[in-house]
Motif scaffolding. Sequence first.
Motif, PDB file in Angstrom:
ATOM      1  N   GLY A   1       0.792  -1.216   0.000  1.00  0.00           N
ATOM      2  CA  GLY A   1       0.000   0.000   0.000  1.00  0.00           C
ATOM      3  C   GLY A   1       0.830   1.273   0.000  1.00  0.00           C
ATOM      4  N   LYS A   2       0.142   2.396  -0.007  1.00  0.00           N
ATOM      5  CA  LYS A   2       0.800   3.698  -0.045  1.00  0.00           C
ATOM      6  C   LYS A   2       1.565   3.959   1.251  1.00  0.00           C
ATOM      7  N   ASN A   3       2.575   4.813   1.155  1.00  0.00           N
ATOM      8  CA  ASN A   3       3.328   5.202   2.338  1.00  0.00           C
ATOM      9  C   ASN A   3       2.389   5.809   3.382  1.00  0.00           C
ATOM     10  N   ILE A   4       2.682   5.534   4.649  1.00  0.00           N
ATOM     11  CA  ILE A   4       1.876   6.033   5.758  1.00  0.00           C
ATOM     12  C   ILE A   4       2.474   7.359   6.224  1.00  0.00           C
ATOM     13  N   LYS A   5       1.656   8.392   6.277  1.00  0.00           N
ATOM     14  CA  LYS A   5       2.148   9.724   6.617  1.00  0.00           C
ATOM     15  C   LYS A   5       2.151   9.938   8.130  1.00  0.00           C
ATOM     16  N   VAL A   6       3.217  10.534   8.627  1.00  0.00           N
ATOM     17  CA  VAL A   6       3.300  11.004  10.006  1.00  0.00           C
ATOM     18  C   VAL A   6       3.183  12.518   9.945  1.00  0.00           C
ATOM     19  N   SER A   7       2.144  13.069  10.546  1.00  0.00           N
ATOM     20  CA  SER A   7       1.829  14.485  10.340  1.00  0.00           C
ATOM     21  C   SER A   7       2.756  15.436  11.079  1.00  0.00           C
ATOM     22  N   ALA A   8       3.284  15.006  12.221  1.00  0.00           N
ATOM     23  CA  ALA A   8       4.134  15.898  13.014  1.00  0.00           C
ATOM     24  C   ALA A   8       5.223  15.097  13.697  1.00  0.00           C
ATOM     25  N   ALA A   9       6.382  15.714  13.874  1.00  0.00           N
ATOM     26  CA  ALA A   9       7.493  15.057  14.558  1.00  0.00           C
ATOM     27  C   ALA A   9       7.142  14.829  16.026  1.00  0.00           C
ATOM     28  N   GLY A  10       7.701  13.768  16.606  1.00  0.00           N
ATOM     29  CA  GLY A  10       7.460  13.481  18.016  1.00  0.00           C
ATOM     30  C   GLY A  10       7.780  12.045  18.343  1.00  0.00           C
ATOM     31  N   THR A  11       7.549  11.680  19.586  1.00  0.00           N
ATOM     32  CA  THR A  11       7.763  10.307  20.032  1.00  0.00           C
ATOM     33  C   THR A  11       6.437   9.552  19.944  1.00  0.00           C
ATOM     34  N   TYR A  12       6.449   8.455  19.226  1.00  0.00           N
ATOM     35  CA  TYR A  12       5.235   7.691  18.956  1.00  0.00           C
ATOM     36  C   TYR A  12       5.400   6.234  19.367  1.00  0.00           C
ATOM     37  N   THR A  13       4.289   5.641  19.786  1.00  0.00           N
ATOM     38  CA  THR A  13       4.227   4.188  19.957  1.00  0.00           C
ATOM     39  C   THR A  13       3.556   3.600  18.727  1.00  0.00           C
ATOM     40  N   ILE A  14       4.292   2.741  18.040  1.00  0.00           N
ATOM     41  CA  ILE A  14       3.800   2.107  16.816  1.00  0.00           C
ATOM     42  C   ILE A  14       3.362   0.687  17.155  1.00  0.00           C
ATOM     43  N   THR A  15       2.174   0.302  16.728  1.00  0.00           N
ATOM     44  CA  THR A  15       1.656  -1.043  16.998  1.00  0.00           C
ATOM     45  C   THR A  15       1.096  -1.634  15.717  1.00  0.00           C
ATOM     46  N   LEU A  16       1.516  -2.850  15.414  1.00  0.00           N
ATOM     47  CA  LEU A  16       1.013  -3.595  14.256  1.00  0.00           C
ATOM     48  C   LEU A  16       0.394  -4.893  14.762  1.00  0.00           C
TER      49      LEU A  16
END
Length: 346
Positions: free
Chosen positions: A316-331
């Motif tokens: 699929g298309k690239n996933i956009k991150v709208s703003a810089a910061g610390t994120y928890t990514i879950t798949l």
Amino acid sequence: MSHFTKLAGLGLAATLLLASCEKDEDRAIMQPGSSLAVTPSTNSAVLLQANASANAVTYNWNKVEFGYPAAVQYTLQFDKKGGDFSNPIEINAANSTTRVLTVSELNSILLKLKVAPNTAGAIDARVKASVGANAAPVISPVSTFTGTPYLVFIEYPSVYVPGSYQGWAPDKAPFLASVNNDKKYEGYLNFPDASTSFKITPARNWDNDYGVDPAGPAGTLKAKGGDITVTGPGYYRFNVDLNTLKYTATKTTWAVIGAATPGGWDKETPLVFDPVKQVWTATLALKADELKFRANNAWDIDLGDNEPDGIPDYGGKNIKVSAAGTYTITLDLSKGAGNYNYSIEK
């Protein structure tokens, strides 16, 4: 002037006067007699699937008068926040001046308008009053609603994978799903042991199980065949085709890669598997840019998001991150094909 000419002139004048009156009447019914306003019982809600049948919000509006007897029809319309309502989600309220939305109905609207599951998002609502083609509809001002939808679990045709890793219990076994109902099934399973044996069952019993065909090539199934064995612990992607009686089991480890991630597009950042929650996760500093999920440090298996809607798509298309910061990514790939999901949360 002849008597006939005078009569003809009078007739023409009467015809013109009648036509003028008809046009004036047409113009009159084009003008509605009142304005329209919509009021919700609440402006926000966090939705839970356990309450799917409960009432979530009630929209009320005033009765509209078009200046003449008319059967007014009301339609509740929804669009994304700031949308132009050129292609709204519509709910027919008939001639009523109120409409209750259940949690399930509101959740569906939020998801269709691309509000990500488990994330608060705003949508716009308005009401349209109409009486048909002879009069322009009356449209209310927009009312904004903020809702947090839940990810709906969709039940697809499934097969089950009982085995040594879970006590050979088909009634409790994980499943693979067929999104297209074509006897082709997919899902991901975690095998913690050095060697795992299992079978494939079309139902949660042993009536018609499939096992390995010892006389066929590798990956061939047979009704009532032998135990299928996978060597090595790991998180496996399974594909089972009951049309051809074939299966594949591909061991996977998952990561994120892209300009938004610490390694850019040149070096992926691994995710860690949580065996309790059955998800892949990591907490990372991300840039305002794009990323994808990728398996096995290669592009043979990658996930983007075409909508985007929090539901990953292969290639699929690239996933956009709208703003810089610390994120928890879950798949989360634990619920069978068609119910995969991900989140990127600050």
